[in-house]
Write a protein that holds these residues in place. Sequence first.
Motif, PDB file in Angstrom:
ATOM      1  N   LEU A   1       0.824  -1.206   0.000  1.00 28.63           N
ATOM      2  CA  LEU A   1       0.000   0.000   0.000  1.00 28.63           C
ATOM      3  C   LEU A   1       0.858   1.255   0.000  1.00 28.63           C
ATOM      4  O   LEU A   1       0.577   2.219  -0.711  1.00 28.63           O
TER       5      LEU A   1
ATOM      6  N   ALA B   1      -7.252  -1.992   4.437  1.00 27.22           N
ATOM      7  CA  ALA B   1      -6.614  -2.263   3.151  1.00 27.22           C
ATOM      8  C   ALA B   1      -7.430  -1.768   1.968  1.00 27.22           C
ATOM      9  O   ALA B   1      -6.968  -1.828   0.834  1.00 27.22           O
TER      10      ALA B   1
ATOM     11  N   THR C   1      -8.113   2.308  -2.177  1.00 28.31           N
ATOM     12  CA  THR C   1      -6.736   1.905  -2.442  1.00 28.31           C
ATOM     13  C   THR C   1      -6.554   1.289  -3.818  1.00 28.31           C
ATOM     14  O   THR C   1      -5.432   0.962  -4.200  1.00 28.31           O
TER      15      THR C   1
END
Length: 510
Positions: free
Chosen positions: A419, A488, A509
Amino acid sequence: MKKIGMTVLIAMVGGLLAIGGYKLFENKQVENMSFEEKQEVYFANNPLKINSSTGNPDFTQASAAVSPAVVHIVTTYEAKSRQRMQSSPFGDMFEEFFGVPRGRGQSQPSRASGSGVIISTDGYIVTNNHVVEGADKIEVKLTDKRVLEAKLIGRDPNTDLALLKVSSSKSLPIVKLGDSDDVNIGEWVLAVGYPLGLESTVTAGIVSAKGRSLNLLGQDDLRRQYQENPNEMPVNAAIESFIQTDAVINRGNSGGALVNANGELIGINSAIASPSGYYAGYGFAIPVNLVKKIANDFKEFGEVKRGYVGITFVELNTEVAKELEVSEFNGLYVRDVVEGGGADKAGIKADDIVTHIDGKLITSSSVLQERVGRLRPGDKIELEYLREGKKRKATITLQEITNAETADTAESSKSATQLYNSLGAGFKELTAAQKKELGVDAGVVVTSIRQGGLFAKYGVPKGLVITSINGTAVSNIDQIGQALSKNANVITIKGITPDGGMATLTFPTE
């Protein structure tokens, strides 16, 4: 005769095929070599022929060998990016020390310049992080007047180093890598670069000191911050252990070469000590042994691999020793030991005083940091320390993680790293003084944004001071990763915009 002729022809063809196959194999092997190994191959076939003088100094041969491989770096900052940088907490500092032109609110792209050193014939160039940080375009001008556009391979604010790559149709000249451990105070050195907008310039002086720490990267602020609150000491502290020289260095020399009388690179010029911003007696260079490690990490891994001892410490001096009621004035007083870290496993405890690393006396924290900074996780160091007045030794295996983690958190750390890379941004920690000025307890500033990353996609501005991610306060890169791992799928950022407003940004994301 025909049979003899055919035999000779077959032998010649076979020989040529064998040589060609070997060359292909050799080229493939060279690609996978470290920069030091590549240089050994190159200079074995192209030895430097320099006779340094111990009498009246003559640097003509060293200058001729080095100058072609020291390049002029020109960076371009688009108008929008430039305005954001000027509004950031680091805008004034960038202008004062790193040669970025003044002129707020200008609509035209601005340009700045520095120097760089070619260390590999296939186009790898070492320079300072501050020379290329935030640049939208990086050009490299060679001494033969060619101009090549450079790709940024990696940059490291903690050592102020960056690695670039250019492509050329022909082999490029290189500077031979030396050994900064062999540098002696008082020996002659040359500084080569492009100061004040001039063409390639060589100056001479001597090594004035080694292991200098100037707090250019905020190290003193980190020490004070730790003394005020030991639980808030960032783990990614800057590494400063400069070679000091009186060779003339000015703006534009940043990223250039400091070489010995044999024409060997011993440091990358990085800063000057001056009240005016121009040469006032002393310049400072990053030791080449640290440069080698950082450059090889970027080439091999795309990032710097850092090993940690697993201690927090205070550098001893007469005042600190009196305050702590210890008799030693040299060394590092261990405040705390990270549970499960390398030092903990080797038996180091709080209140120990670390005096030597690999047999070398620790006269300042920079000695330990520079030595550890050359190593990677899994490497070993030997520490000598005092406990209740008795000398002891410990062999420590450096670890990549600075605090104990469970298997579950280690697994989430992998996702957090992915990430973090997807953000497409560079960050710099705020100093204690900057936090006080902004009225925040935590924060990192966005120093660069790369195209294709999430920050570019969703319009996160350069110069934004991020105080929290996903509800977790962040003050360093490790904490950014930990905060990202909490969700996430979505990232929520809170912070202060370059114009001083409060901002909350939320985006997916993917």
